[in-house]
Design a protein around this motif. Structure first.
Motif, PDB file in Angstrom:
ATOM      1  N   THR A   8     -46.785  47.280  52.392  1.00 46.66           N
ATOM      2  CA  THR A   8     -46.179  45.980  52.088  1.00 46.66           C
ATOM      3  C   THR A   8     -44.832  45.827  52.775  1.00 46.66           C
ATOM      4  O   THR A   8     -44.185  46.799  53.125  1.00 46.66           O
ATOM      5  CB  THR A   8     -45.999  45.781  50.570  1.00 46.66           C
ATOM      6  N   ALA A   9     -44.435  44.587  52.961  1.00 47.97           N
ATOM      7  CA  ALA A   9     -43.125  44.298  53.548  1.00 47.97           C
ATOM      8  C   ALA A   9     -42.063  44.589  52.494  1.00 47.97           C
ATOM      9  O   ALA A   9     -42.132  44.069  51.387  1.00 47.97           O
ATOM     10  CB  ALA A   9     -43.062  42.837  53.985  1.00 47.97           C
ATOM     11  N   PRO A  10     -41.065  45.415  52.822  1.00 46.31           N
ATOM     12  CA  PRO A  10     -40.039  45.732  51.823  1.00 46.31           C
ATOM     13  C   PRO A  10     -39.094  44.554  51.590  1.00 46.31           C
ATOM     14  O   PRO A  10     -38.787  43.799  52.510  1.00 46.31           O
ATOM     15  CB  PRO A  10     -39.283  46.912  52.450  1.00 46.31           C
ATOM     16  N   LEU A  11     -38.666  44.411  50.356  1.00 50.15           N
ATOM     17  CA  LEU A  11     -37.665  43.389  50.036  1.00 50.15           C
ATOM     18  C   LEU A  11     -36.288  43.918  50.404  1.00 50.15           C
ATOM     19  O   LEU A  11     -36.021  45.115  50.247  1.00 50.15           O
ATOM     20  CB  LEU A  11     -37.688  43.063  48.545  1.00 50.15           C
ATOM     21  N   PRO A  12     -35.395  43.043  50.850  1.00 50.31           N
ATOM     22  CA  PRO A  12     -34.018  43.484  51.089  1.00 50.31           C
ATOM     23  C   PRO A  12     -33.402  43.992  49.781  1.00 50.31           C
ATOM     24  O   PRO A  12     -33.724  43.503  48.693  1.00 50.31           O
ATOM     25  CB  PRO A  12     -33.300  42.211  51.558  1.00 50.31           C
ATOM     26  N   LEU A  66     -54.171  36.648  59.008  1.00 56.54           N
ATOM     27  CA  LEU A  66     -54.078  36.449  57.563  1.00 56.54           C
ATOM     28  C   LEU A  66     -54.408  37.699  56.746  1.00 56.54           C
ATOM     29  O   LEU A  66     -53.719  37.967  55.764  1.00 56.54           O
ATOM     30  CB  LEU A  66     -54.920  35.257  57.136  1.00 56.54           C
ATOM     31  N   PRO A  67     -55.405  38.503  57.130  1.00 58.61           N
ATOM     32  CA  PRO A  67     -55.619  39.741  56.357  1.00 58.61           C
ATOM     33  C   PRO A  67     -54.406  40.679  56.420  1.00 58.61           C
ATOM     34  O   PRO A  67     -54.054  41.306  55.431  1.00 58.61           O
ATOM     35  CB  PRO A  67     -56.841  40.369  57.012  1.00 58.61           C
ATOM     36  N   ARG A  68     -53.732  40.759  57.552  1.00 54.10           N
ATOM     37  CA  ARG A  68     -52.529  41.596  57.670  1.00 54.10           C
ATOM     38  C   ARG A  68     -51.387  41.009  56.843  1.00 54.10           C
ATOM     39  O   ARG A  68     -50.622  41.731  56.224  1.00 54.10           O
ATOM     40  CB  ARG A  68     -52.122  41.723  59.141  1.00 54.10           C
ATOM     41  N   LEU A  69     -51.289  39.700  56.828  1.00 54.86           N
ATOM     42  CA  LEU A  69     -50.273  39.036  56.010  1.00 54.86           C
ATOM     43  C   LEU A  69     -50.487  39.359  54.540  1.00 54.86           C
ATOM     44  O   LEU A  69     -49.552  39.703  53.822  1.00 54.86           O
ATOM     45  CB  LEU A  69     -50.310  37.528  56.240  1.00 54.86           C
ATOM     46  N   ALA A  70     -51.727  39.248  54.086  1.00 59.15           N
ATOM     47  CA  ALA A  70     -52.034  39.563  52.689  1.00 59.15           C
ATOM     48  C   ALA A  70     -51.665  41.004  52.375  1.00 59.15           C
ATOM     49  O   ALA A  70     -51.090  41.296  51.322  1.00 59.15           O
ATOM     50  CB  ALA A  70     -53.512  39.301  52.410  1.00 59.15           C
ATOM     51  N   GLU A  71     -51.980  41.907  53.285  1.00 61.97           N
ATOM     52  CA  GLU A  71     -51.643  43.315  53.087  1.00 61.97           C
ATOM     53  C   GLU A  71     -50.127  43.505  52.994  1.00 61.97           C
ATOM     54  O   GLU A  71     -49.631  44.227  52.131  1.00 61.97           O
ATOM     55  CB  GLU A  71     -52.208  44.126  54.255  1.00 61.97           C
ATOM     56  N   ALA A  72     -49.377  42.848  53.872  1.00 65.80           N
ATOM     57  CA  ALA A  72     -47.916  42.966  53.869  1.00 65.80           C
ATOM     58  C   ALA A  72     -47.316  42.438  52.572  1.00 65.80           C
ATOM     59  O   ALA A  72     -46.287  42.920  52.124  1.00 65.80           O
ATOM     60  CB  ALA A  72     -47.323  42.226  55.068  1.00 65.80           C
ATOM     61  N   LEU A  77     -56.246  38.173  49.910  1.00 65.36           N
ATOM     62  CA  LEU A  77     -56.348  36.796  50.376  1.00 65.36           C
ATOM     63  C   LEU A  77     -57.502  36.096  49.673  1.00 65.36           C
ATOM     64  O   LEU A  77     -58.617  36.576  49.650  1.00 65.36           O
ATOM     65  CB  LEU A  77     -56.570  36.798  51.891  1.00 65.36           C
ATOM     66  N   ILE A  78     -57.209  34.961  49.090  1.00 67.12           N
ATOM     67  CA  ILE A  78     -58.224  34.120  48.464  1.00 67.12           C
ATOM     68  C   ILE A  78     -58.159  32.780  49.189  1.00 67.12           C
ATOM     69  O   ILE A  78     -57.252  31.995  48.962  1.00 67.12           O
ATOM     70  CB  ILE A  78     -57.957  33.897  46.959  1.00 67.12           C
ATOM     71  N   ALA A  79     -59.090  32.550  50.089  1.00 69.61           N
ATOM     72  CA  ALA A  79     -59.060  31.318  50.873  1.00 69.61           C
ATOM     73  C   ALA A  79     -60.012  30.298  50.258  1.00 69.61           C
ATOM     74  O   ALA A  79     -61.127  30.629  49.903  1.00 69.61           O
ATOM     75  CB  ALA A  79     -59.459  31.607  52.311  1.00 69.61           C
ATOM     76  N   HIS A  80     -59.548  29.080  50.161  1.00 72.16           N
ATOM     77  CA  HIS A  80     -60.352  27.998  49.609  1.00 72.16           C
ATOM     78  C   HIS A  80     -60.796  27.049  50.708  1.00 72.16           C
ATOM     79  O   HIS A  80     -60.954  25.863  50.483  1.00 72.16           O
ATOM     80  CB  HIS A  80     -59.560  27.252  48.535  1.00 72.16           C
ATOM     81  N   ALA A  96     -50.900  26.535  54.732  1.00 73.97           N
ATOM     82  CA  ALA A  96     -49.979  26.498  53.587  1.00 73.97           C
ATOM     83  C   ALA A  96     -50.748  26.403  52.276  1.00 73.97           C
ATOM     84  O   ALA A  96     -50.205  26.708  51.221  1.00 73.97           O
ATOM     85  CB  ALA A  96     -49.022  25.323  53.723  1.00 73.97           C
ATOM     86  N   ASP A  97     -52.033  26.005  52.330  1.00 72.27           N
ATOM     87  CA  ASP A  97     -52.844  25.888  51.132  1.00 72.27           C
ATOM     88  C   ASP A  97     -53.604  27.164  50.785  1.00 72.27           C
ATOM     89  O   ASP A  97     -54.371  27.186  49.847  1.00 72.27           O
ATOM     90  CB  ASP A  97     -53.853  24.743  51.279  1.00 72.27           C
ATOM     91  N   VAL A  98     -53.398  28.238  51.547  1.00 71.11           N
ATOM     92  CA  VAL A  98     -54.043  29.509  51.251  1.00 71.11           C
ATOM     93  C   VAL A  98     -53.387  30.094  50.011  1.00 71.11           C
ATOM     94  O   VAL A  98     -52.171  30.021  49.841  1.00 71.11           O
ATOM     95  CB  VAL A  98     -53.885  30.489  52.446  1.00 71.11           C
ATOM     96  N   HIS A  99     -54.181  30.650  49.133  1.00 71.69           N
ATOM     97  CA  HIS A  99     -53.653  31.210  47.900  1.00 71.69           C
ATOM     98  C   HIS A  99     -53.787  32.733  47.934  1.00 71.69           C
ATOM     99  O   HIS A  99     -54.734  33.259  48.464  1.00 71.69           O
ATOM    100  CB  HIS A  99     -54.420  30.663  46.692  1.00 71.69           C
ATOM    101  N   PHE A 100     -52.835  33.417  47.369  1.00 70.99           N
ATOM    102  CA  PHE A 100     -52.840  34.862  47.315  1.00 70.99           C
ATOM    103  C   PHE A 100     -52.890  35.301  45.865  1.00 70.99           C
ATOM    104  O   PHE A 100     -52.358  34.653  44.983  1.00 70.99           O
ATOM    105  CB  PHE A 100     -51.580  35.446  47.973  1.00 70.99           C
TER     106      PHE A 100
END
Length: 103
Positions: A8-12, A66-72, A77-80, A96-100
């Motif tokens: 995952t992407a670390p938070l500052p 998008l799969p890499r984004l979801a992983e980060a 990823l739940i795409a509608h 922008a309407d993709v839901h996680f």
């Protein structure tokens, strides 16, 4: 689970500290002033909705798949909508309407 967390992407650090402080304060408010805690939660929900959609508009599915984004994000990823629409450069609004959902 450690494997997922490692990708995952670390938070500052300052954001992590701020979130920890906010959680602690909300715990106190929930005990002492539950109505104020509820009002605060509503305001936070509005902030999350605003900035979540703003940030999502800057994500380009062609640059970050998008799969890499979801992983980060540590989510699934739940795409509608069809994947093809999500991958289209001309479909920035659709992305922008993709839901996680948290994994």
């Amino acid at each position: 689970m450690d494997d997922v967390a490692a990708r995952t992407a670390p938070l500052p650090g300052d954001v992590t500290d701020l979130l920890r402080t906010l959680r602690e304060r909300l715990d106190e408010l929930a005990d002492d002033e539950p109505v104020v805690a509820l009002k605060t939660a509503g305001k936070l929900e509005a902030i999350v909705a605003d900035y979540g959609s703003i940030a999502a508009r800057y994500i380009d599915g062609d640059v970050i798949p998008l799969p890499r984004l979801a992983e980060a994000l540590g989510t699934m990823l739940i795409a509608h909508m069809p994947w093809r629409a999500l991958r289209s450069r001309s479909s920035r609004a659709a992305r922008a309407d993709v839901h996680f959902r948290t994994a």
